[in-house]
Design an enzyme around this catalytic site. Structure first.
Site, PDB file in Angstrom:
ATOM      1  N   GLN A 145       2.745  -0.487  -9.382  1.00 58.36           N
ATOM      2  CA  GLN A 145       3.093   0.280  -8.176  1.00 58.36           C
ATOM      3  C   GLN A 145       3.630  -0.663  -7.102  1.00 58.36           C
ATOM      4  O   GLN A 145       3.178  -1.801  -7.009  1.00 58.36           O
ATOM      5  CB  GLN A 145       1.825   0.980  -7.634  1.00 58.36           C
ATOM      6  CG  GLN A 145       2.052   1.797  -6.371  1.00 58.36           C
ATOM      7  CD  GLN A 145       0.764   2.069  -5.588  1.00 58.36           C
ATOM      8  OE1 GLN A 145       0.431   1.375  -4.636  1.00 58.36           O
ATOM      9  NE2 GLN A 145       0.028   3.081  -6.018  1.00 58.36           N
ATOM     10  N   HIS A 147       4.693  -1.269  -2.857  1.00 61.13           N
ATOM     11  CA  HIS A 147       4.712  -0.868  -1.446  1.00 61.13           C
ATOM     12  C   HIS A 147       6.165  -0.898  -0.985  1.00 61.13           C
ATOM     13  O   HIS A 147       6.850  -1.905  -1.192  1.00 61.13           O
ATOM     14  CB  HIS A 147       4.005  -1.912  -0.567  1.00 61.13           C
ATOM     15  CG  HIS A 147       2.522  -1.906  -0.645  1.00 61.13           C
ATOM     16  ND1 HIS A 147       1.771  -2.990  -0.206  1.00 61.13           N
ATOM     17  CD2 HIS A 147       1.639  -0.967  -1.065  1.00 61.13           C
ATOM     18  CE1 HIS A 147       0.493  -2.708  -0.355  1.00 61.13           C
ATOM     19  NE2 HIS A 147       0.376  -1.499  -0.876  1.00 61.13           N
ATOM     20  N   GLU A 174       4.716   3.449  -2.746  1.00 61.74           N
ATOM     21  CA  GLU A 174       3.854   3.897  -1.652  1.00 61.74           C
ATOM     22  C   GLU A 174       4.421   3.385  -0.335  1.00 61.74           C
ATOM     23  O   GLU A 174       4.766   2.209  -0.223  1.00 61.74           O
ATOM     24  CB  GLU A 174       2.436   3.323  -1.834  1.00 61.74           C
ATOM     25  CG  GLU A 174       1.508   3.616  -0.674  1.00 61.74           C
ATOM     26  CD  GLU A 174       0.131   2.958  -0.808  1.00 61.74           C
ATOM     27  OE1 GLU A 174       0.019   1.929  -1.494  1.00 61.74           O
ATOM     28  OE2 GLU A 174      -0.820   3.472  -0.206  1.00 61.74           O
ATOM     29  N   GLU A 225      -3.252   8.533  -2.379  1.00 60.48           N
ATOM     30  CA  GLU A 225      -4.332   7.669  -2.893  1.00 60.48           C
ATOM     31  C   GLU A 225      -5.248   7.125  -1.809  1.00 60.48           C
ATOM     32  O   GLU A 225      -6.307   6.589  -2.115  1.00 60.48           O
ATOM     33  CB  GLU A 225      -3.770   6.519  -3.756  1.00 60.48           C
ATOM     34  CG  GLU A 225      -3.383   5.273  -3.006  1.00 60.48           C
ATOM     35  CD  GLU A 225      -2.793   4.163  -3.872  1.00 60.48           C
ATOM     36  OE1 GLU A 225      -2.855   4.214  -5.100  1.00 60.48           O
ATOM     37  OE2 GLU A 225      -2.265   3.226  -3.260  1.00 60.48           O
ATOM     38  N   ASP A 339      -3.077  -6.005  -3.663  1.00 59.47           N
ATOM     39  CA  ASP A 339      -2.126  -5.344  -2.776  1.00 59.47           C
ATOM     40  C   ASP A 339      -2.220  -5.812  -1.333  1.00 59.47           C
ATOM     41  O   ASP A 339      -1.632  -5.187  -0.463  1.00 59.47           O
ATOM     42  CB  ASP A 339      -2.378  -3.830  -2.823  1.00 59.47           C
ATOM     43  CG  ASP A 339      -3.806  -3.488  -2.415  1.00 59.47           C
ATOM     44  OD1 ASP A 339      -4.670  -4.372  -2.482  1.00 59.47           O
ATOM     45  OD2 ASP A 339      -4.047  -2.342  -2.028  1.00 59.47           O
ATOM     46  N   SER A 366      -1.529  -2.323  -6.460  1.00 58.56           N
ATOM     47  CA  SER A 366      -1.519  -1.004  -5.798  1.00 58.56           C
ATOM     48  C   SER A 366      -1.235  -1.160  -4.288  1.00 58.56           C
ATOM     49  O   SER A 366      -2.002  -0.704  -3.478  1.00 58.56           O
ATOM     50  CB  SER A 366      -2.862  -0.308  -6.024  1.00 58.56           C
ATOM     51  OG  SER A 366      -3.926  -1.082  -5.480  1.00 58.56           O
TER      52      SER A 366
END
Lengths: 557, 175, 217
Positions: A145, A147, A174, A225, A339, A366
């Site tokens: 994933q 950012h 995200e 999330e 992250d 993440s």
């Protein structure tokens, strides 16, 4: 020997980056300890009439809200006595024994209490934790994933970076905001840019919890999330929720066809000064069990925004890997951290990522910062886009699938350009402040927001407000795209909207491929049972990972 | 051009790898849930589209770009139904995730509650927001107005826990 | 916070743990020379009526058991700057000490509820600050300053100034704060340590007290 004379070597050592990091000794009394606090309760269980009446030395009447929730909604009372009778060593052995299958481990481990689970994990060294991760991860294929944020919330930069991240192979993107009122526009940039980069990518907008639900209901995000849970009652209440309110919220998401996972992490309770003397991992075991009990499909953990706390104490990074493993053991999707800025030292920050990267998790980061860290509005990630060639080299060095692929500069330029033009068309159709051709050009070639011309922020904010007030939805975006010649992108958005009807991606560890086909722990379960089993990279995927564009081709020399 | 080729190639490779893995291992235990559907029916969009509709009765295959453009399909049609959530609950159960199934069944009940009321109910369930009578009244509303029996029982249970743990309105010292 | 002070805090904690002293309520000292401030406790804090006041809430350890923030801004300087910022806008600043919580959001919200203008500020020993308004939910706020290592004297003055502007019904530009992604690895563990130290001086049953502040240098 001269008393005040300093060693030249120690002088050099003091100047090293690792000395900029904060290291702290353990303080067991308040819970500033990673694993195995002497204040952690001794594991115990008593079942009467199918109900847990005593857990970890506490009678049911004395349970706090978390203990009651975990006892009633997570622990399988039908197997608890059998499971708790096993020694911690025996249970730890099951985790690393390739001949004990994941299904059997889950059956037994769902009968364990928080104290027992954390004590079992304390029996494993870091290599054993990684071995267990490889077997217990719920989905076969690992993923990643990113950012995608901007220090100036620049909509064009966000769309271009979203497209590039999708194109590089991330399964999810995200965003969050620099200025809160930009939130709806940031979601729009990720939706459009992401679907340009690779149809099927899931996007989210990390904000206040009721806003996240609202923006999801509009179809502008696909999942959420940042729904936090904590391991002590007082911190949970200070976070303005209970396991019941959070479970209700979880169901609300599913009722609107939206994927979601919870978030927790070691260190959050002691950071709030309310760890009750318990170890970080013991409290995290409760968080994982709350998530399981709520029926949420997955959890983002691995300390997350508190990484500086376990990162400062002995065995803290081992505890962080252990909490990821615990999530997998209970059959949950894990978005495994990595992250947040963790260290000034490149050596330390690389080592911190090894357990998740080498063993593979559902979402290794993440997330991984798809923008330079100066643009990262999550206060920086452990790796950013400027590290991406190092990452590709590691995949190649160790023959591991970290979820990314090498790309060509010309292709990235093309995909960024298309994303910027698609967003330009959407803004124009919706009557939002114009995106100029100069901005499209800047976004196409930019590294970060510093390379972008400034926007008229008050005007952009009015557009953001219009999205919320005028009921602008994904369908309006679809129409704008199709009308302006971006039919393929419009098709991708329709495909994403269909997910809200089928609900396939509500299943555990789901991601969506370019044709809208959903893969999850249901149809792609982890089958690891020793060497040669489990996730096996295809020849094609290995060729792709090998082909970093800057490697010398022997035939060319 | 090169870009599009790569994209297609990767998509194809991923599919081949994963479909291959599935085929070879036969991994998902296709074991029917009590209601009928099982892990083998997943993903429903590909394997059982006949079972899926929008909330206003639009068929799944009608949810296309052309129908969006013509106005035959609107935003309101892209919403999950309680039936689809029940099917997914059955799939989850069959795949060994009864906890997920329980959440999806609560969700199926909540499809009947308007967006704004769902948000209000969530806020009312937060600590120190409601007294016991208010929570019990909300449970009655869930049960009678929205036929949400599971959710109602869940809220009643919360009311008891909040009372025991002093999490009701008025349990907090006021300034 | 310099290395010496870090060592001191850790050594102190270790010593307490070793002797079990930590279990007893620490003795309250009433001044700490290095903080540059003398805090005298007066009566129980009450609700103000003047619309021209802002209430500032500090923790029991502030200026007593701790002398400065996580980056060594002396506690006297913190209060002096906040007060100066409020006064610049023509308002006054009343200081209270909150005993029942060290959650900066709840402290600031409590201060706001006692404030005649409805605006309150909360500050933790390490510097973490919030500007709050009495009608907002506790976990909402007007402005939040979570990264204590980035708050210097100038930032505290701006916090005071903005709080006064909100009290006057204005909509000020939020205080500009720096973003330093590397503050976390450097300070987060220490911040957790300091917060746990700070929590030890709480008394859940004791009401907030009005205090008199004198600057000693």
């Amino acid at each position: 020997m001269a008393v005040n004379k300093k060693s030249k070597r120690f002088e050099i050592l003091r100047q090293r980056d690792v000395h900029k990091d904060g290291f702290i000794g353990e303080w067991k009394e308040v819970g500033l300890i990673a694993m195995g606090s002497p204040n952690d309760p001794r594991p115990s269980i008593r079942i009467e009439g199918g109900k847990v009446v005593e857990m970890d030395g506490k009678k049911r009447a004395d349970f706090d809200m978390i203990e009651q929730f975990v006892a009633d909604y997570c622990i399988d009372s039908s197997v608890a006595e059998e499971a708790m009778a096993k020694s911690e060593k025996e249970l730890a052995h099951m985790l690393v024994d390739v001949d004990v299958c994941a299904k059997e481990i889950r059956r037994i481990f769902l009968g364990l209490t928080p104290a027992k689970l954390s004590a079992v994990l304390d029996c494993l060294n870091i290599v054993e934790i990684m071995m267990a991760m490889q077997k217990m991860r719920v989905r076969q294929m690992p993923g990643n994933q990113a950012h995608i944020t901007s220090a100036t919330d620049n909509p064009i930069a966000l769309a271009c970076d979203a497209a590039e991240a999708a194109y590089r192979g991330f399964l999810e993107i995200e965003t969050t905001v620099a200025v809160t009122r930009y939130a709806a526009l940031n979601a729009l940039s990720l939706l459009v840019g992401g679907q340009v980069g690779r149809p099927g990518i899931l996007s989210q907008d990390a904000l206040e919890e009721s806003f996240e639900l609202q923006i999801g209901m509009k179809g502008l995000t696909a999942y959420a999330e940042t729904v936090s849970v904590y391991g002590t009652e007082s911190v949970f209440v200070d976070g303005d929720d209970t396991p019941w309110s959070k479970s209700f919220l979880a169901s609300a998401y599913a009722s609107r066809g939206l994927k979601m996972r919870f978030t927790s992490g070691t260190g959050s309770e002691v950071q709030m000064g309310a760890a009750e003397g318990k170890s970080m991992l013991y409290l995290e075991a409760k968080c994982v069990m709350i998530t399981k009990g709520a029926g949420v499909q997955g959890l983002q953990n691995g300390s997350i925004s508190c990484i500086g706390v376990p990162g400062a104490v002995p065995s803290g990074i081992r505890a962080v890997a252990a909490e990821n493993l615990l999530t997998m053991i209970l059959g949950l999707e894990v978005a495994s951290g990595n992250d947040q800025t963790f260290s000034h030292s490149d050596l330390r920050r690389t080592a911190r990522t090894i357990p998740q990267l080498f063993a593979g998790t559902d979402l290794i980061f993440s997330g991984y910062s798809g923008v330079p860290n100066y643009d990262n509005m999550f206060a920086g990630s452990n790796w950013d886009i400027e590290d991406v060639d190092d990452y590709l080299a590691l995949q190649r060095d160790f023959r591991i699938d970290g979820g990314l692929r090498p790309v060509l500069e010309a292709d990235v330029i093309a995909v960024r350009n298309k994303a910027a033009r698609a967003l330009q068309a959407v803004y124009d159709e919706l009557g939002f402040p114009a995106i100029t051709d100069d901005e499209v050009e800047a976004g196409t070639y930019a590294n970060g927001s510093k390379d972008m011309p400034p926007r008229n922020i008050p005007e952009d904010l009015k557009a953001a407000e219009r999205i919320m007030k005028e009921g602008i939805t994904a369908v309006d975006v679809i129409k704008a795209l199709a009308k302006r010649g971006f039919r393929d992108v419009a098709e991708a958005l329709v495909m994403m909207m269909r997910q809200h009807v089928s609900g396939d991606y509500l299943q555990t560890s789901a991601w969506i491929d370019s044709e809208g086909y959903v893969w999850s722990a249901v149809n792609d379960p982890n089958t690891y049972a020793g060497p040669g089993t489990g996730y096996q990279m295809s020849d094609e995927r290995w060729e792709e990972i090998k082909a970093i564009p800057w490697a010398i081709n022997p035939e060319d020399v | 051009m090169a870009m599009e080729l790569n994209e297609q190639m990767v998509a194809e490779l991923v599919r081949q790898v994963l479909k291959g893995v599935n085929g070879a291992q036969g991994a998902p235990q296709v074991q029917k849930g009590q209601g009928g559907l099982g892990a083998g029916d997943f993903p429903l969009a590909a394997k059982r589209p006949d079972l899926l509709t929008g909330p206003r009765g639009k068929k799944f295959e009608e949810l296309t770009l052309d129908n969006v453009m013509s106005g035959a399909v609107a935003f309101e049609d892209f919403r999950i139904t309680p039936q689809a959530l029940e099917y997914q609950a059955q799939v989850a159960e069959s795949a060994g995730s009864p906890h997920v199934a329980r959440n999806l069944r609560r969700a199926a009940e909540m499809t009947r509650i308007p967006d704004e009321r769902v948000l209000e109910m969530y806020n009312a369930l937060r600590p120190h927001r409601s007294d016991k009578a208010e929570l019990l009244a909300m449970a009655d509303e869930l049960e009678k107005k929205y036929e949400a029996k599971i959710c109602a029982a869940f809220v009643r249970e919360a009311a008891d826990v909040y009372e025991r743990r002093h999490l009701l309105k008025g349990d907090l010292p006021e300034a | 916070m310099n290395e010496e002070l870090i060592r001191k805090v850790i050594a102190e904690v270790m010593a307490e743990v070793a002797t079990g002293e930590g279990k007893k309520a620490p003795k309250a000292e009433l001044s700490a020379p290095a903080a540059g401030i003398k805090i005298t406790e007066l009566e129980k804090a009450t609700k103000g009526t003047s619309p021209k006041e802002v209430v500032l809430a500090v923790t029991p350890g502030f200026g007593v058991h701790f002398q400065g923030t996580i980056v060594d801004v002396p506690h006297g300087e913190v209060i002096r700057q906040i007060m100066a910022g409020v006064e610049e806008e023509g308002l006054t600043c009343r200081v209270i000490r909150v005993y029942h919580t060290a959650d900066v959001a709840f402290m600031a919200h409590y201060a706001a509820k006692l404030s005649g203008s409805g605006i309150g500020i909360g500050v933790l020993c390490r510097g973490t600050s919030v500007i709050h308004q009495r009608d907002l939910a506790p976990l909402n706020n007007l402005e939040l300053f979570p990264q204590s290592p980035l708050l210097d004297a100038e930032a505290f003055r701006a916090i005071g100034r903005n709080a006064a502007k909100y009290a006057k019904g204005e909509q000020p530009v939020p205080v500009a704060t720096r973003n330093d992604p590397m503050a976390r690895p450097r300070f987060q563990g220490l911040a957790a340590l300091l917060h746990n130290k700070e929590m030890r001086y709480l008394d859940r049953k004791r009401p907030p007290m009005e205090v008199k502040v004198e600057f000693t240098h």
